[in-house]
Motif scaffolding. Structure first.
Motif, short mmCIF file in Angstrom:
data_model
loop_
_atom_site.label_atom_id
_atom_site.label_comp_id
_atom_site.label_asym_id
_atom_site.label_seq_id
_atom_site.Cartn_x
_atom_site.Cartn_y
_atom_site.Cartn_z
N ASP A 1 0.93 -1.45 -0.64
CA ASP A 1 0.28 -0.05 0.15
C ASP A 1 0.83 1.64 0.07
O ASP A 1 1.94 1.25 0.40
CB ASP A 1 -0.94 -0.04 1.34
N ALA A 2 0.39 2.67 -0.59
CA ALA A 2 0.99 3.49 -0.63
C ALA A 2 1.51 4.09 0.82
O ALA A 2 2.57 4.75 0.49
CB ALA A 2 0.39 4.98 -1.56
N ALA A 3 0.49 3.58 1.83
CA ALA A 3 0.85 4.44 2.82
C ALA A 3 1.41 3.15 3.98
O ALA A 3 2.22 3.72 5.08
CB ALA A 3 -0.29 4.42 3.68
N SER B 1 -0.77 -2.14 -3.88
CA SER B 1 -1.63 -2.92 -3.22
C SER B 1 -2.85 -1.87 -2.62
O SER B 1 -2.04 -1.22 -2.05
CB SER B 1 -1.06 -4.43 -2.82
N THR B 2 -3.47 -2.92 -1.62
CA THR B 2 -4.76 -2.73 -1.18
C THR B 2 -5.57 -3.35 -0.70
O THR B 2 -5.71 -4.45 -1.36
CB THR B 2 -5.79 -2.05 -1.72
N ALA B 3 -6.53 -3.68 0.53
CA ALA B 3 -7.15 -4.58 0.75
C ALA B 3 -7.99 -3.76 1.72
O ALA B 3 -8.71 -4.08 2.52
CB ALA B 3 -6.14 -5.55 2.19
N ALA B 4 -8.60 -2.38 0.84
CA ALA B 4 -9.98 -1.75 1.64
C ALA B 4 -10.75 -2.46 1.31
O ALA B 4 -11.96 -2.10 1.71
CB ALA B 4 -9.57 -0.67 0.21
N ASN B 5 -10.76 -3.54 0.45
CA ASN B 5 -12.37 -4.31 -0.01
C ASN B 5 -12.46 -5.53 1.59
O ASN B 5 -13.47 -5.50 1.40
CB ASN B 5 -12.21 -5.21 -0.40
N PRO C 1 -2.98 -6.27 6.16
CA PRO C 1 -1.92 -6.94 5.09
C PRO C 1 -2.87 -6.97 3.64
O PRO C 1 -3.80 -6.36 4.28
CB PRO C 1 -1.96 -7.90 5.41
N ALA C 2 -1.52 -6.66 3.24
CA ALA C 2 -2.51 -6.20 1.48
C ALA C 2 -1.63 -7.13 0.87
O ALA C 2 -0.48 -6.67 0.00
CB ALA C 2 -2.28 -4.70 1.27
N PRO C 3 -1.47 -8.23 0.95
CA PRO C 3 -0.38 -9.12 -0.15
C PRO C 3 -0.08 -8.96 -1.90
O PRO C 3 0.63 -8.36 -2.07
CB PRO C 3 -1.02 -10.52 0.23
#
Length: 675
Positions: free
Chosen positions: A395-397, A454-458, A477-479
């Protein structure tokens, strides 16, 4: 005398970092004209070159090499802009009067911090005189037609205080303007709708990708979506009571009024009008929960424009029931005009050949090789072979994001390519796009690309008490094994393949670049910054092949989607369709078991992956993906989209499927590059 303090990245110049840590600055359009214009002001810098102790000296050397000694040494301040410390120091160095100082910076959060200190601010160097005068900068929609084209607007904008941020096909430009800019455009015959103060906000395009939007009501009662300049989402359905939309002299907000504003008869524009107003109404309702942070700026092609304050993140603007990438962050750039009409499209040749190289491609791009790269990128294996670090996400953050970019740059360097990090700022983070190049001097470039973040926002997350909570980008985690670890791995395999071919004595006749974009999940921020820099540098780009999600496969028929549809008509659409034809031919040879779906009209992925950042420049680009975006049944792509379950061990993750796609993409790109 006013003191003008410039941020560098995204404002004064685009920055890149070489393998030796050296900086290179390329001035952005209209910057030199602003610096040379009178009356004279004292000039300074407030910019963050990074945490490396050597970075300030390297940045200072690049600044002098690019601009000479026009910036006063005492007014050059290096460091983070996430607190008021650096801004207080800048005011003190300028004489202690904050109102005499103007901070010019692209990032709204940094402008907000400067205002907290009492400085004036502006979102682009073009507006430096306006900030000195105390004039307001506004978001505005400028309408286009056959007589009032984007090329004609470019001529007006270059001589006035107008900076575009989005070109909506041949219909409209969203721009930043002052009152002087509004007058200049109106005197040239353009219709201008000023909407809201820019202040500390950023602009977004939110698309409504539902198959059929309900028709908007054509009355002028209290449910009308066009409420007037600066309408917040919470009041977007209100009016001034006269049905005019709140703007004196504007045609009424009725079907006839809309036709008058767009210059077309009702019979030709009725469907478009209903769609645009229905989308605006939909977005107004969907963003109502963010009424303190979001302001609607009016309808756009297929969606709506809005601006959001500095604290709003892209996940906050998610609209229920809309699909992938429906929110696009918009960046200011004078070079967006005239856009597609003048940008070079150099596709050259046609068909698929690659005599003698296909076997090398099959040897280099294998399922085990691709799966190994994905495992390292997604935390299933150490990021660097033999080292202990595994990552939780990109993730960008996340703190893991820069670790991944460093590792990717190292991998490309080990293959012998010239590597640069294209640096940009996002919400207080310094992020890098990774570029590796095999240059053939004097030629245009073929790009093989993916996004590295990446993101795991969902995902479903709970707090310590078991209560649902929002995704926390910095810690959760956002693999992203499929999205877009698979595409990134495909790019790495393509680079390994090219190295093997070159080592065997083959040479391309075009420059080949491998580019991994950052912050794609934040509204295409990294690729937009990269494309803006490429345009400012006068780059010639023949083709862009983007791989975004290529490993998701549930079984059944092997399908691949070739997304060539552009929201900008003209050369981008024509060139992209030609690339899609080449890709389809490559699949027929390199992966004949695949069913190929080519989308050029009503493309559901138009504007939704990094290829779109090149479309708006008029460059040919195609996004290649698993069977995920298109409205085909049954979809066979990943079921773990934007979830922490998107891992290399997921049942939907198929490395052989991904390798087949990467082979066909690589074969097409290398054919175009003359191998």
């Amino acid at each position: 005398m006013a003191v003008l303090y410039f941020d560098i990245g995204g404002t004064l110049a685009e920055a890149s970092v070489g393998a030796d840590g050296s900086f290179r600055f390329r001035p952005l359009p209209r910057v030199r004209e602003v610096l040379a214009a009178g009356p004279p002001h004292r000039l300074g810098i407030i910019s963050n070159p990074g945490a490396d102790p050597a970075a300030p000296a390297r940045a200072a050397a690049a600044l002098t090499a690019t601009f000479g000694d026009i910036f006063e040494g005492a007014l050059i301040h290096w460091g983070a802009k996430t607190s008021r410390t650096i801004f207080d120091a800048a005011v003190a160095a300028a004489g202690g009067v904050a109102d005499d100082c103007v901070f010019l910076g692209e990032e709204p959060a940094e402008r907000a911090m400067a205002r907290r200190v009492g400085m004036r601010t502006a979102p682009h160097p073009v507006f430096a005189p306006a900030a000195v005068r105390g004039d307001t900068v506004l978001w505005a929609r400028i309408h286009l037609d056959e007589q009032h084209t984007s090329a004609r607007l470019r001529t007006v904008a270059d001589a006035s205080e107008i900076v575009p941020v989005h070109l909506a096909a041949d219909q409209m430009v969203l721009a930043m303007v002052t009152e002087q800019g509004v007058r200049a455009a109106q005197e040239a015959g353009f219709t201008v709708d000023p909407e809201a103060e820019v202040g500390d906000t950023a602009a977004f395009l939110v698309r409504d990708d539902r198959p059929d939007s309900p028709p908007a009501r054509s009355d002028s009662g209290p449910d009308r979506p066009d409420a007037g300049p600066g309408r917040p989402a919470s009041t977007a359905r209100g009016t001034t009571g006269d049905g005019s939309g709140g703007r004196p002299g504007e045609p009424p907000s009725t079907p006839e009024g809309f036709a008058a504003r767009t210059g077309g008869p009702e019979s030709a524009g009725d469907a478009a009008r209903r769609r645009a107003e229905a989308v605006l109404d939909f977005v107004a309702g969907a963003t109502d929960g963010l009424k303190s942070a979001v302001t609607l700026l009016g309808p756009a092609a297929g969606g709506a424009y809005l601006c959001a304050d500095a604290e709003t993140v892209v996940e906050d603007i998610h609209i229920p029931d809309t699909g992938h990438g429906h929110t696009e962050r918009l960046l200011a750039d004078p070079n967006l005009l005239p856009g597609a009409e003048e940008a070079p499209i150099i596709v050259g040749g046609s068909g698929f050949a690659l005599d003698g190289a296909l076997e090398a491609i099959r040897e280099a791009i294998t399922a085990p090789a691709l799966r190994g790269h994905v495992a390292r990128l997604s935390g299933a294996a150490p990021l660097v072979d033999g080292a202990p670090l595994t990552v939780r996400g990109r993730d960008a953050a996340s703190a893991d994001n820069p670790r991944v970019t460093t590792a990717l740059a190292g991998r490309f360097t080990s293959l012998g390519f010239a590597v640069r990090l294209h640096r940009f700022s996002w919400r207080g983070h310094l992020l890098d796009n990774v570029e590796a190049q095999l240059e053939v001097p004097g030629t245009d470039a073929v790009l093989i690309t993916a996004h590295l973040d990446s993101t795991a926002a969902n995902g479903d997350f709970v707090d310590d008490a078991g209560n649902p909570r929002r995704y926390r980008p910095g810690v959760d985690p956002a693999p992203g094994a499929d999205d877009d670890g698979s595409g990134t791995a495909g790019v790495l395999c393509a680079a390994e393949c090219l190295r093997a071919l070159v080592s065997a004595g083959r040479q391309p006749n075009r420059t080949i670049r491998f580019v991994l974009f950052n912050a794609e999940e934040q509204g295409l921020v990294g690729s937009k910054a990269y494309a803006r820099a490429a345009a400012a540098a006068g780059d010639r780009i023949a083709a862009v092949f983007q791989m975004d999600m290529i490993a998701g496969f549930q079984g059944g028929t092997r399908k691949v989607e070739l997304h060539a549809g552009s929201t900008v008509p003209g050369p981008a659409a024509i060139g992209s369709a030609a690339l899609a034809t080449m890709l389809a031919e490559a699949f027929a040879t390199a992966a004949p078991e695949f069913e190929v779906e080519t989308l050029t009209v009503n493309d559901p992925a138009a504007g939704r992956s990094d290829h779109a950042s090149f479309h708006e420049r008029g460059w040919a680009a195609v996004c290649v993906s698993e069977n995920f975006f298109a409205d085909t049944a049954p979809a066979t792509g990943t079921r773990r989209y934007h979830q922490p379950g998107d891992t290399v061990h997921d049942a939907d993750h198929d490395a052989e499927y991904a390798a087949s796609i990467a082979r066909a993409v690589t074969a097409t790109a290398l054919t175009l590059a003359g191998l």
